[in-house]
Design a protein around this motif. Structure first.
Motif, PDB file in Angstrom:
ATOM      1  N   PHE A  73       0.829  -1.206   0.000  1.00 47.85           N
ATOM      2  CA  PHE A  73       0.000   0.000   0.000  1.00 47.85           C
ATOM      3  C   PHE A  73       0.864   1.257   0.000  1.00 47.85           C
ATOM      4  N   LEU A  74       1.871   1.305   0.889  1.00 46.71           N
ATOM      5  CA  LEU A  74       2.724   2.491   0.949  1.00 46.71           C
ATOM      6  C   LEU A  74       3.456   2.709  -0.365  1.00 46.71           C
ATOM      7  N   THR A 272      -7.896   2.556   0.544  1.00 45.09           N
ATOM      8  CA  THR A 272      -6.579   3.038   0.109  1.00 45.09           C
ATOM      9  C   THR A 272      -6.698   3.908  -1.136  1.00 45.09           C
ATOM     10  N   VAL A 273      -7.659   3.597  -2.006  1.00 49.32           N
ATOM     11  CA  VAL A 273      -7.867   4.424  -3.197  1.00 49.32           C
ATOM     12  C   VAL A 273      -8.295   5.831  -2.787  1.00 49.32           C
ATOM     13  N   LEU A 275      -7.484   7.343  -0.037  1.00 52.19           N
ATOM     14  CA  LEU A 275      -6.270   8.004   0.450  1.00 52.19           C
ATOM     15  C   LEU A 275      -5.386   8.461  -0.703  1.00 52.19           C
ATOM     16  N   MET A 276      -5.302   7.659  -1.765  1.00 46.34           N
ATOM     17  CA  MET A 276      -4.489   8.040  -2.914  1.00 46.34           C
ATOM     18  C   MET A 276      -5.065   9.256  -3.630  1.00 46.34           C
ATOM     19  N   VAL A 277      -6.392   9.308  -3.732  1.00 48.50           N
ATOM     20  CA  VAL A 277      -7.033  10.467  -4.355  1.00 48.50           C
ATOM     21  C   VAL A 277      -6.758  11.726  -3.531  1.00 48.50           C
ATOM     22  N   ALA A 278      -6.837  11.588  -2.197  1.00 50.24           N
ATOM     23  CA  ALA A 278      -6.541  12.731  -1.331  1.00 50.24           C
ATOM     24  C   ALA A 278      -5.073  13.149  -1.480  1.00 50.24           C
ATOM     25  N   GLY A 279      -4.185  12.172  -1.583  1.00 50.70           N
ATOM     26  CA  GLY A 279      -2.775  12.479  -1.774  1.00 50.70           C
ATOM     27  C   GLY A 279      -2.518  13.159  -3.108  1.00 50.70           C
TER      28      GLY A 279
END
Length: 304
Positions: A73-74, A272-273, A275-279
């Motif tokens: 994930f990371l 996790t997706v 979180l990736m969009v937020a990132g």
């Protein structure tokens, strides 16, 4: 800090849609041509001899350990940020903020570039931890080839994938040959190239003439961006195959640490997706990047 966006014309939209349709048509032609070739006697015998399994050591443990799940994930999260900040550093015409080192006053860069380098470091640390745990746990043999038979088996898997006749496999026990070769290239070839060339292009690379000759700037530039494109292509194909070859089971392996078919892995993946969009969004906000950047140097935000 808004950016001016140019909307595509209707001609550009039409050309884009026509291009996509052409690519889909070509892809289907490749699929049917491959299926026809696999129906011939020589290729039938080839696939029968090399069905696609990767030769592994008998002592290799089964299952997906917990450290693989969270480092995976990371790795994906940091890679998304690296790609976003990398694109931004290449296309940004006017910096939204500047970072300056407190120790070396001449060392100054845009906040976008600082964010790119910072995420690079986190990605590398995560990779080193992953490799160390992989070796210590004995799971290294899952991604490192132990026999030259991996090559014809990988070719067989590739042909089966292209024909849309998925090979029979159980990644809980072992990866197929193409997966194994892909993962070893990503971990031990592409990642070091990205790290070394990125360091060469950063402001932290030594200025001495000998250092400059060791890795010329032109060589680093020629390798760094194509390596990022390789990562993008790998992610697209990798995610596509995960979803197309048994999504719930594959996501359960990687995110829930179970060989059971359930929705647990899917919901963890979905989180996790998010979180990736937020990132991805955070990577274009200089005021957000400025907060951690201030811990390591002086920051000045620019007016737009």
């Amino acid at each position: 800090m808004s950016e001016t966006r140019v909307r595509p014309t209707w001609i550009q939209v039409f050309v884009g849609l026509f291009g996509v349709a052409a690519l889909v048509l070509i892809a289907w032609c490749v699929v049917f041509a491959t299926r026809a070739l696999l129906a011939t006697d020589p290729l039938e015998a080839f696939v029968a001899r090399f069905p696609g399994g990767a030769p592994i050591l008998g002592s290799s443990p089964e299952g997906i350990p917990g450290f693989v799940s969270w480092t995976h994930f990371l790795n994906a999260f940091f890679l998304v940020l690296i790609i976003r900040t990398g694109i931004r550093t290449r296309t940004e015409k006017r910096a939204g903020g500047l970072w300056s080192s407190r120790r070396v006053k001449k060392r100054r860069m845009s906040l976008a570039l600082w964010g790119h380098i910072a995420v690079d470091v986190l990605w590398l640390v995560n990779g080193v931890v992953y490799v160390a745990l992989l070796i210590a746990s004995g799971h290294w043999a899952r991604i490192v080839p132990t026999s030259w038979e991996v090559v014809p088996n990988a070719i067989s898997v590739l042909l089966q994938y292209i024909s849309l006749d998925w090979p029979t496999e159980n990644s809980w026990v072992s990866y197929n040959a193409l997966q194994q070769l892909s993962y070893v290239v990503i971990v031990f070839v592409a990642s070091p190239i990205a790290a070394v060339t990125g360091y060469r292009l950063s402001a932290f690379y030594p200025k001495g003439e000998a250092w400059q000759r060791a890795l010329p700037d032109a060589v680093a530039k020629a390798l760094h961006y194509p390596t990022m494109l390789f990562f993008v292509a790998f992610v697209i194909v990798h995610v596509g195959l995960v979803l197309a070859t048994g999504a719930l089971r594959n996501l359960g392996h990687m995110y829930a640490g179970t060989d059971q078919v359930s929705w647990a892995g899917f919901w963890i993946f979905a989180a996790t997706v998010v979180l990736m969009v937020a990132g991805w969004r955070a990577a274009v906000r200089d005021d957000w990047i400025a907060r951690p950047a201030k811990w390591f140097g002086d920051v000045r935000l620019m007016k737009r």
